[in-house]
Write a protein that holds these residues in place. Sequence first.
Motif, mmCIF file in Angstrom:
data_model
loop_
_atom_site.group_PDB
_atom_site.id
_atom_site.type_symbol
_atom_site.label_atom_id
_atom_site.label_comp_id
_atom_site.label_asym_id
_atom_site.label_seq_id
_atom_site.Cartn_x
_atom_site.Cartn_y
_atom_site.Cartn_z
ATOM 1 N N ASN A 277 0.837 -1.203 0.000
ATOM 2 C CA ASN A 277 0.000 0.000 0.000
ATOM 3 C C ASN A 277 0.870 1.250 0.000
ATOM 4 O O ASN A 277 1.773 1.396 0.827
ATOM 5 C CB ASN A 277 -0.916 0.024 1.217
ATOM 6 C CG ASN A 277 -2.026 -1.004 1.119
ATOM 7 O OD1 ASN A 277 -2.421 -1.400 0.024
ATOM 8 N ND2 ASN A 277 -2.532 -1.442 2.256
ATOM 9 N N THR B 37 0.458 5.392 0.242
ATOM 10 C CA THR B 37 -0.536 6.357 0.715
ATOM 11 C C THR B 37 -0.188 7.765 0.270
ATOM 12 O O THR B 37 0.983 8.112 0.080
ATOM 13 C CB THR B 37 -0.650 6.328 2.251
ATOM 14 O OG1 THR B 37 0.611 6.698 2.818
ATOM 15 C CG2 THR B 37 -1.038 4.941 2.729
ATOM 16 N N GLU C 49 -7.285 0.932 -10.852
ATOM 17 C CA GLU C 49 -7.664 -0.199 -10.014
ATOM 18 C C GLU C 49 -6.928 -0.151 -8.680
ATOM 19 O O GLU C 49 -5.856 0.446 -8.554
ATOM 20 C CB GLU C 49 -7.337 -1.520 -10.730
ATOM 21 C CG GLU C 49 -8.114 -1.725 -12.030
ATOM 22 C CD GLU C 49 -7.748 -3.035 -12.707
ATOM 23 O OE1 GLU C 49 -6.748 -3.665 -12.275
ATOM 24 O OE2 GLU C 49 -8.443 -3.423 -13.653
ATOM 25 N N ASN C 50 -7.553 -0.806 -7.712
ATOM 26 C CA ASN C 50 -6.965 -0.965 -6.375
ATOM 27 C C ASN C 50 -6.642 0.377 -5.726
ATOM 28 O O ASN C 50 -5.573 0.562 -5.135
ATOM 29 C CB ASN C 50 -5.701 -1.836 -6.444
ATOM 30 C CG ASN C 50 -5.969 -3.225 -6.962
ATOM 31 O OD1 ASN C 50 -7.002 -3.830 -6.639
ATOM 32 N ND2 ASN C 50 -5.057 -3.750 -7.772
ATOM 33 N N THR C 51 -7.571 1.330 -5.865
ATOM 34 C CA THR C 51 -7.420 2.623 -5.196
ATOM 35 C C THR C 51 -8.556 2.798 -4.188
ATOM 36 O O THR C 51 -9.692 2.403 -4.434
ATOM 37 C CB THR C 51 -7.437 3.783 -6.206
ATOM 38 O OG1 THR C 51 -8.683 3.789 -6.905
ATOM 39 C CG2 THR C 51 -6.285 3.651 -7.195
ATOM 40 N N TYR C 52 -8.225 3.408 -3.063
ATOM 41 C CA TYR C 52 -9.192 3.592 -1.984
ATOM 42 C C TYR C 52 -8.978 4.963 -1.366
ATOM 43 O O TYR C 52 -7.920 5.577 -1.506
ATOM 44 C CB TYR C 52 -9.018 2.514 -0.898
ATOM 45 C CG TYR C 52 -8.871 1.114 -1.450
ATOM 46 C CD1 TYR C 52 -9.983 0.331 -1.724
ATOM 47 C CD2 TYR C 52 -7.597 0.585 -1.712
ATOM 48 C CE1 TYR C 52 -9.840 -0.955 -2.234
ATOM 49 C CE2 TYR C 52 -7.449 -0.690 -2.223
ATOM 50 C CZ TYR C 52 -8.570 -1.460 -2.481
ATOM 51 O OH TYR C 52 -8.423 -2.714 -2.987
ATOM 52 N N GLU C 53 -10.015 5.432 -0.660
ATOM 53 C CA GLU C 53 -9.919 6.709 0.042
ATOM 54 C C GLU C 53 -10.495 6.570 1.443
ATOM 55 O O GLU C 53 -11.512 5.904 1.650
ATOM 56 C CB GLU C 53 -10.669 7.820 -0.709
ATOM 57 C CG GLU C 53 -10.001 8.261 -2.000
ATOM 58 C CD GLU C 53 -10.715 9.440 -2.646
ATOM 59 O OE1 GLU C 53 -11.711 9.912 -2.063
ATOM 60 O OE2 GLU C 53 -10.283 9.869 -3.727
ATOM 61 N N LEU C 54 -9.820 7.229 2.376
ATOM 62 C CA LEU C 54 -10.291 7.317 3.751
ATOM 63 C C LEU C 54 -10.381 8.781 4.120
ATOM 64 O O LEU C 54 -9.484 9.568 3.785
ATOM 65 C CB LEU C 54 -9.335 6.597 4.705
ATOM 66 C CG LEU C 54 -9.124 5.090 4.474
ATOM 67 C CD1 LEU C 54 -8.062 4.557 5.435
ATOM 68 C CD2 LEU C 54 -10.436 4.340 4.667
ATOM 69 N N THR D 12 -8.124 13.800 3.730
ATOM 70 C CA THR D 12 -8.351 12.667 2.836
ATOM 71 C C THR D 12 -7.051 11.902 2.648
ATOM 72 O O THR D 12 -5.997 12.507 2.413
ATOM 73 C CB THR D 12 -8.871 13.136 1.469
ATOM 74 O OG1 THR D 12 -10.068 13.905 1.651
ATOM 75 C CG2 THR D 12 -9.169 11.948 0.562
ATOM 76 N N GLY E 65 -5.531 8.911 0.331
ATOM 77 C CA GLY E 65 -5.680 8.019 -0.802
ATOM 78 C C GLY E 65 -4.719 6.855 -0.685
ATOM 79 O O GLY E 65 -3.574 7.023 -0.259
ATOM 80 N N THR F 115 -2.807 0.117 -4.014
ATOM 81 C CA THR F 115 -2.090 -1.128 -3.762
ATOM 82 C C THR F 115 -1.310 -1.507 -5.017
ATOM 83 O O THR F 115 -1.890 -1.699 -6.086
ATOM 84 C CB THR F 115 -3.071 -2.246 -3.387
ATOM 85 O OG1 THR F 115 -3.814 -1.850 -2.229
ATOM 86 C CG2 THR F 115 -2.321 -3.534 -3.090
#
Length: 733
Positions: free
Chosen positions: A160, A162, A185-190, A202, A204, A207
Amino acid sequence: METRLLEPMESLISAFVLITFLQTALGAQEFYRQPTHESAVQGSSIVLRCIIKNRDGTVQWTHGGFGLGTERNLPGYDRYTMIGNTNSIDVDGNSIEEYSLKIDNLQLIDDTNYTCQVSPGDSDEGIISNMATVTVLVPPSPPILSGKVTIPVTLEKPTNVTCDALNGKPKAQITWKKDDVRIMENTYELTTTQPDGKRVDTRGIVTITAQPSDAGKKIECGAWNMALKEGEPLWTQATLDVQYAPKLTLTHSNPDRTIREVDEVKFTCSGEANPFQITWRWYRNGELQADVNGYQYTIPRITRDFHGQIIRCEAENSVGTTAVEHSLNILYGPKFKGDPAHVSVDQGERAELVCEAEGNPTAEITWRRQNKYSVLHTGSIYVIPSVREGMFGVYTCTATVLGFHEISRDIYVTENGPPQITSDATQYASIGDRAMIQCLSISSPKPIFVWSRNSQPIDYASSGRFSAPEEGLPFGGKSSLQILDVQEEDFGIYNCTVINTKGSATLMIKLEKSEEVQMAVIIGSAVGGVAVIFIIVIACIIYYKCRHSDNESYAETDSNTEIKKRDKNESPSEMTKSTLMDQWRQDYNYRYSAEFDDVDAKVGNTSGQYVCYDTERYGTMPTNHTNGHLYGEGVDDLGPLNRFENSYSTGYIPSTFRSPSRTDFTSGRVSANELASGRTSVNDFTSGRVSATDFTSGRVSTTDFSGRASADLVEPFRLPTADNTTSKLATNV
């Protein structure tokens, strides 16, 4: 004259009528234009419109429900101003006035709700505009990648990466690129809302499963929200550094043989990594060994507690953490598990004796009768299908591990019977103190205790001062009736009832007030006691030296040795008799005080007398409840209790004379010199090493004790009847 006075009054009335007519014709005050929702970037300026027709009251803006004031320059609010023309008239003749709110250098504090309000006039009601919301837009701070220049990623393993975009309002949107190619692909946000409730952080996450070809490639992170221009996100970039976690090998200093208890063992952890800057950590059974640093861990003296434990070496670099483990196999000797599990059964019943021991290799268990050599059984559980009379007694289980010393323990098999109470019938306490009325029961199976007074069970809950904790003992149990803050009315008779499945027993215990002893007497007695002990010690040392010197002057083969020895001693004095008697009484009170050995068994009756055995030391057993015999096989059978004297079958048996029979004191096989010199002690009588025939064979006379014993104590071997009515005997059992 009258005509002149009426003319001004008529003019006033005409003016009033005209004004009323105009107000009716022109209409009441109302909003010509109301404020609307606005959004703007932090630091910019906005205007909230408020235009009023036929204003009759006073205009005021509210900020989050609080008024800002009625003056146009709004004192106290440097960035706020009411602007607009106040002298306009529309085509219908209505007055038009503007009181719009201008906000300069917009800040987050301005992000709230606003209203334009007009207070009631002389003939009009107050009016309030629609609520307008101002949204302040804040661009995110420049994004931050997890690595400033290079980002380490694990070879062929998902990693990962960040990117943090902080302080955005609204939250930032994260965009990823690798070598200018958009990653979809394989991207996320918190997201995390900050304490002010407005800005949002935020994070990001992308992976990446790195391949060798990814080494040195550029990875980019972009952050954008509505406070930025369209298509112009904030970008940051770094270089991928493809690395791998440490590769480890764990060895120890005894590779060719099994580790044995008390060995010194050194563990070594070696390996490679990229980068090679490694942090080492050692764990034993999951617990971090904080005092161990580096790639080696030494245990200077390993114990059985380490057996089966896991030694873990953990190496960490900037990429990741790798660990290797080694399970310890320690050879160690036998050790019993838990406390001895004694068994109580009826004749004819099945008895299961359990004796478990640990060891590596596994301990082998063998069963024998006490002091016997023939093996009855092997294994941790020995079952007697039907216990006969001669089978009650002591069984010894022995645990053996190859290469180590064997160990043994005794398991007692007792016969079930009705309970018996052996506590004193009179016990003592002082007013204001805590009373402890103790009820000791010899019982197989385990007993149930019930306390009562005046024919009524004691209500512990309502009394507030009474409690009755119980303690399980190897051959019965003990219940202690505790009374807090003893009062005058607490003295008297208490009933202790003991119940088991074979019957019951009851003892009336009287709680009496203890006599107070003057402090001066206590101090004087203590000082006197210390002085007496000191004198006795000095006398014993001198006597020992004299007797030792005398012994050396005699040859053991001299036919006149015993006659000369008898001539050297005088008859024991009355003081010597008293001293030895006090020693026996002290020995009794010590062994059967509150700190007794929990393997001792005591059998008695409701008269408060005792029959006591030191089962741990001498391997004897409590009597059968019906006929006073102990059951065993061969020498394990101790015979009836009245082998000492009839007066002792239910009386006190001093612990010093538990094992020998009475006839041992009439055979005469020891000289008093052996007692005086320390070569023979009173314990020799209990172990069977000395027979009492030495007293009658002609080699020893009773005068040879020189103060250590009197003839009264040898023949017929009786102690005076114990005084149960005083506090001299131990009441704590």
